[in-house]
Design an enzyme around this catalytic site. Structure first.
Site, short mmCIF file in Angstrom:
data_model
loop_
_atom_site.label_atom_id
_atom_site.label_comp_id
_atom_site.label_asym_id
_atom_site.label_seq_id
_atom_site.Cartn_x
_atom_site.Cartn_y
_atom_site.Cartn_z
N HIS A 116 -4.73 -3.26 6.60
CA HIS A 116 -4.51 -3.55 5.18
C HIS A 116 -5.85 -3.97 4.58
CE1 HIS A 116 -2.94 -5.04 1.45
NE2 HIS A 116 -3.43 -6.24 1.70
N ASP B 292 0.85 -1.20 0.00
CA ASP B 292 0.00 0.00 0.00
C ASP B 292 0.88 1.25 0.00
OD1 ASP B 292 -2.41 -1.65 0.45
OD2 ASP B 292 -1.47 -2.02 2.38
P1 NDP Z 1 -1.47 -15.81 -3.63
O1 NDP Z 1 -0.09 -16.34 -3.51
O2 NDP Z 1 -1.80 -14.96 -4.80
O3 NDP Z 1 -1.87 -14.99 -2.30
C1 NDP Z 1 -1.57 -15.49 -1.03
C2 NDP Z 1 -2.13 -14.59 0.03
O4 NDP Z 1 -1.54 -13.30 -0.06
C3 NDP Z 1 -3.64 -14.37 -0.05
O5 NDP Z 1 -4.15 -14.44 1.28
C4 NDP Z 1 -3.76 -12.98 -0.58
O6 NDP Z 1 -4.90 -12.31 -0.07
C5 NDP Z 1 -2.55 -12.35 0.07
N1 NDP Z 1 -2.19 -11.02 -0.47
C6 NDP Z 1 -1.73 -10.01 0.30
N2 NDP Z 1 -1.51 -8.93 -0.42
C7 NDP Z 1 -1.84 -9.25 -1.67
C8 NDP Z 1 -1.85 -8.52 -2.88
N3 NDP Z 1 -1.49 -7.26 -2.93
N4 NDP Z 1 -2.22 -9.13 -4.00
C9 NDP Z 1 -2.61 -10.40 -3.96
N5 NDP Z 1 -2.65 -11.14 -2.84
C10 NDP Z 1 -2.27 -10.57 -1.71
O7 NDP Z 1 -2.51 -16.99 -3.53
P2 NDP Z 1 -2.49 -18.43 -4.20
O8 NDP Z 1 -3.88 -18.95 -4.05
O9 NDP Z 1 -1.80 -18.44 -5.52
O10 NDP Z 1 -1.53 -19.25 -3.23
C11 NDP Z 1 -1.81 -19.50 -1.91
C12 NDP Z 1 -1.07 -20.76 -1.54
O11 NDP Z 1 -1.16 -20.91 -0.15
C13 NDP Z 1 -1.65 -22.00 -2.18
O12 NDP Z 1 -0.60 -22.73 -2.78
C14 NDP Z 1 -2.23 -22.76 -1.00
O13 NDP Z 1 -2.09 -24.17 -1.15
C15 NDP Z 1 -1.36 -22.25 0.11
N6 NDP Z 1 -1.86 -22.35 1.47
C16 NDP Z 1 -0.94 -22.77 2.37
C17 NDP Z 1 -1.25 -22.88 3.69
C18 NDP Z 1 -0.22 -23.39 4.61
O14 NDP Z 1 0.97 -23.31 4.30
N7 NDP Z 1 -0.61 -23.88 5.75
C19 NDP Z 1 -2.59 -22.53 4.17
C20 NDP Z 1 -3.47 -22.03 3.17
C21 NDP Z 1 -3.09 -21.93 1.84
P3 NDP Z 1 -6.29 -12.24 -0.88
O15 NDP Z 1 -6.92 -13.60 -0.71
O16 NDP Z 1 -7.01 -11.15 -0.16
O17 NDP Z 1 -5.97 -11.93 -2.31
#
Ligand code: NDP
Length: 340
Positions: A189, A161
């Site tokens: 945020h 931001d």
């Molecule tokens: P991303 O990598 O695109 O995003 C991950 C997180 O970052 C989301 O919560 C997203 O929020 C957040 N975020 C923060 N700032 C931003 C921004 N400016 N733009 C976009 N996102 C932002 O998500 P993916 O779905 O590609 O990947 C998530 C991964 O996490 C998956 O591989 C999943 O399996 C894994 N996962 C792992 C966990 C663990 O290790 N225990 C638990 C849950 C998921 P927002 O949703 O608001 O966009």
């Protein structure tokens, strides 16, 4: 003699932001060109294969600073000996999901991760939460790591931001972003955040408010631009990027996470930056909330320190208080669920 590797744990490492982060960490963009890193990648079972794919590519880069990579779905393994943790993986809001459901789903992720950090991370561990709702996820993780890890080791990302705000000013004022200092993101945020330029200045000695007044032809026009264009555009930039790209901001989010950790570890150099840190009551924010404020770091291992005592005008104060009220409501919702 080469220094001992720093253990960096990344959660959600198989996701989009993880993919953009890992290569820059391994290249030395986060900790400098002489600190070797050991990567620990945490994923849920269905994400492990994607993380393994990223690891194959990391191997193919033969980064001189990348000591080794371990991929796991077990938090105790992932955080074992972690010096730095970037908590990226989170549960996204699904169709029809209420805010309380989202908070509960993420409390179920960040609570156990915080507990694992408390149990097995290195004594000097520092954690940044990227996964949303980032401030409250950090609050939950910090509470779960207590009493083994001091709460102030946990921060949440508002650097994206902050950078977005600087980028908007640079475009309008036709100056390089590096010539703009002391912008602030206050609060959560989320769409309630308050991007504040009232203390910001330019390298040529003018305040940003003076420069906006000159550029837009008067103080009223500058105020109108801040209220009607700048603040909403910074707060809703994520949606603008999804609309243009067809997918969420990834490289800029990863870049902001890299800069957040880099400045915390190595020091801020020109003015302050913004980060969500655990409140000690500065600016009237209830103690313990994870709230974005202006911060500096000396790069001495003590992390971010809050720049306290800045003033607000009445409208700025109201914006900040609205965002803090949202953080209080998120905290209370998680408490009501018995998850804090
Ligand atoms: P991303 O990598 O695109 O995003 C991950 C997180 O970052 C989301 O919560 C997203 O929020 C957040 N975020 C923060 N700032 C931003 C921004 N400016 N733009 C976009 N996102 C932002 O998500 P993916 O779905 O590609 O990947 C998530 C991964 O996490 C998956 O591989 C999943 O399996 C894994 N996962 C792992 C966990 C663990 O290790 N225990 C638990 C849950 C998921 P927002 O949703 O608001 O966009």
């Amino acid at each position: 003699m080469a220094s001992a590797p720093t253990t960096v744990t990344v959660t959600g490492a198989g996701g989009q932001i993880g993919y953009a982060l890992l290569f820059r960490i391994a290249a030395g963009d986060m900790l400098g060109g002489s600190r070797p890193v050991r990567l620990r990648l945490l994923e849920i079972p269905q994400g492990v294969r994607a993380a393994e794919g990223a690891a194959l590519e990391l191997q193919d880069c033969a980064f001189p600073l990348l000591h080794d990579i371990e991929i796991t779905d077990d938090p105790l393994t992932a955080f074992n000996g972690a010096n730095i943790a970037l908590l990226v993986g989170a549960r996204p809001r699904g169709p029809g999901m209420e805010r309380a459901d989202l908070l509960a789903a993420n409390a179920g992720i960040f609570g156990p991760q915080g507990a694992a950090i408390g149990a097995v991370a290195a004594d000097d561990v520092r954690v940044v939460v990227v996964g949303n709702p980032a401030n409250t996820n950090a609050l939950i993780a910090a509470a779960s790591a207590a009493p083994h890890v001091p709460a102030d080791r946990f921060t949440a990302l508002t650097r994206l931001d902050h950078n977005r705000a600087v980028g908007q000013l640079a475009e309008l004022l036709e100056v390089p972003p590096g010539e703009i200092a002391d912008v602030i993101i206050w609060g959560n945020h989320s769409a309630t955040q308050f991007p504040d330029v009232s203390h910001a200045g330019l390298a040529d000695g003018r305040s940003v408010l003076e420069a906006l007044t000159e550029r837009l032809g008067g103080a009223d026009a500058a105020t109108a631009w801040l209220d009607d264009v700048f603040i909403p555009r910074v707060a809703k930039r994520g949606a603008e990027i999804i609309e243009a790209r067809g997918s969420s901001s990834v490289a800029s989010a990863a870049n902001a996470a890299i800069e957040h950790v880099r400045d915390e570890q190595l020091g801020t150099h020109r003015g302050w930056t913004s980060a969500a840190v655990v409140s000690r009551g500065e600016y009237g924010v209830p103690e313990g909330l994870v709230c974005s404020v202006p911060v500096v770091s000396r790069g001495d291992g003590e992390g971010y320190r809050v720049i306290d005592g800045l003033g607000f005008d009445a409208r700025g104060r109201a914006r900040f208080e609205a965002s803090v009220a949202e953080l209080v409501a998120e905290r209370d919702a998680v408490r009501a669920l018995g998850m804090l």
